[in-house]
Design a protein around this motif. Structure first.
Motif, short mmCIF file in Angstrom:
data_model
loop_
_atom_site.label_atom_id
_atom_site.label_comp_id
_atom_site.label_asym_id
_atom_site.label_seq_id
_atom_site.Cartn_x
_atom_site.Cartn_y
_atom_site.Cartn_z
N LYS A 32 121.40 11.20 -6.41
CA LYS A 32 120.10 10.62 -5.84
C LYS A 32 119.63 11.89 -5.15
O LYS A 32 120.18 12.54 -4.41
N GLY A 34 116.04 11.79 -4.04
CA GLY A 34 115.14 11.09 -3.05
C GLY A 34 113.66 11.83 -3.27
O GLY A 34 113.17 12.79 -3.81
N ALA A 307 113.49 9.39 -12.69
CA ALA A 307 113.29 8.68 -11.63
C ALA A 307 112.58 7.26 -11.95
O ALA A 307 112.87 6.85 -13.20
N GLU A 308 112.32 6.28 -10.83
CA GLU A 308 112.08 5.01 -11.52
C GLU A 308 110.41 5.26 -11.30
O GLU A 308 109.92 6.13 -10.53
N LEU A 322 108.02 6.36 -8.45
CA LEU A 322 108.46 5.70 -7.09
C LEU A 322 109.15 6.43 -6.05
O LEU A 322 109.79 7.36 -6.17
N ASP A 324 111.52 8.12 -3.32
CA ASP A 324 112.95 8.04 -3.02
C ASP A 324 113.92 7.70 -4.21
O ASP A 324 114.77 7.15 -3.94
N THR A 325 113.21 8.07 -5.43
CA THR A 325 114.11 7.30 -6.79
C THR A 325 114.32 8.64 -7.43
O THR A 325 115.13 8.51 -8.41
N THR A 327 116.16 11.51 -9.36
CA THR A 327 117.59 11.52 -9.72
C THR A 327 117.90 12.57 -10.70
O THR A 327 117.52 12.56 -11.50
#
Length: 333
Positions: A32, A34, A307-308, A322, A324-325, A327
């Motif tokens: 992660k 972020g 990421a998301e 989104l 902090d997603t 990765t």
């Protein structure tokens, strides 16, 4: 009998090596990162155990031995590409919105200099025979050739269209995909000029490029689910391999002669066997949006960013990332 035993041993060794080369890749870890915003190119520095990720207005630096953040190069506007100097001390970042190339210290991650380039520098490469940095300007359709020692632009080279990812062969030649012309331009680093333009049949909007410097082959990933393989000496097309949809980056494993494509639309990593007919030997599920990647020859690992996602921001067609997603997907054997 001794000769037979030796031959048998050699054959066993070859079978074992072939088996190792064909072992499927898999996602072995997720780190992660972020933060906010999107990302562009990644670059692995195997000997230093570092992964550089251009992430919005900064460059994240991750320790590949632990997956932990080392720090970040900050104070930029919109980062795209990274190149490293063989001196082991300095690196270079294309700051697209800043219309500049930034020189940074690889130990402290401090910015050492900012050099004006063309409009929206994107791909970037260090050319070792001339000790110059080449920034490929995506909106002004040209190249800024920079002397990093003097921190000045030595030349501006016009291109026939929008440049994407470059490669250097280490012998004085520079290659770059031209996205809107479906072609490759070859440049002479010493003369600082374009010397050839080669069409890419069956390849729409070439983006990422990798190179097999041993055999002189270029791998361009294209829309239409194709990877074009080009002879870097003649410009002739060698093959057109099938890959996943929405590719953006390419990589090459010289030891096992495998080419890679990260496909954001399908969320896959395509593995192409460059030694045996350019067949796709594996399609690994990664994650939708994992479109950029870096290959680390020191560990035989591939790093991809994802990421998301949420609804597109106002006035945009792209899904929003989104917070902090972000990765890193780590792919290995």
């Amino acid at each position: 009998m001794k000769r037979y035993a030796t031959s048998l041993a050699a054959m066993c060794c070859l079978v074992a090596m072939s088996s190792m080369a064909q072992t499927p890749y898999k996602v072995v870890a997720q780190w992660k990162i972020g933060g906010t915003g999107g990302w562009d190119y990644l670059l692995a520095d195997g000997p230093a155990h570092r992964l550089y990720i251009t992430h919005n207005s900064r460059v994240e630096v991750v320790d590949t031995a632990t997956g932990k953040p080392v720090g970040a190069v900050t104070g930029l506007k919109s980062t795209h590409g990274i190149a490293l100097d063989p001196d082991g001390k300095t690196g270079y970042i294309s700051d697209g919105a800043g219309n500049a190339v930034v020189i940074f210290d690889r130990t402290s991650l401090a910015i050492l200099a900012t050099i004006p380039a063309g409009t929206n520098p994107d791909g970037i490469a260090y050319e070792p025979t001339t000790k110059t940095v080449w920034a490929f300007n995506g909106r002004s359709n040209n190249i800024s050739v920079i002397d990093p020692a003097k921190k000045t632009v030595l030349a501006t080279i016009a291109l026939p269209g929008k440049p994407e990812f470059p490669q250097v062969d280490g012998k004085g030649a520079v290659f770059v995909n031209i996205e809107d012309k479906n072609s490759i331009v070859k440049l002479d680093a010493s003369a600082k000029k374009a010397v050839e333009t080669w069409s890419l049949p069956g390849c729409e909007s070439p983006s990422g490029m990798a190179m097999d410097t041993t055999h002189g082959h270029l791998f361009s990933v294209c829309d239409g689910d194709k990877m074009a393989v080009t002879d870097a000496k003649t410009g002739k097309q060698i093959a057109l391999a099938s890959i996943g949809a929405g590719p953006d980056a390419a990589g090459y494993d010289a030891k096992n002669q495998l080419a890679f494509s990260s496909n954001g639309e399908t969320g896959t990593l395509s593995v192409v066997d460059a030694a045996h007919g350019y067949k796709t030997v594996q399609t690994l599920a990664t994650k939708k949006g994992a479109r950029t990647m870096a290959y680390d020859a020191a560990t035989n690992r591939i790093y991809l960013m994802t990421a998301e996602y949420g609804a597109p921001a106002a006035g945009s067609k792209r899904p929003s990332v989104l917070p902090d997603t972000a990765t890193v997907l780590v792919v290995g054997k």
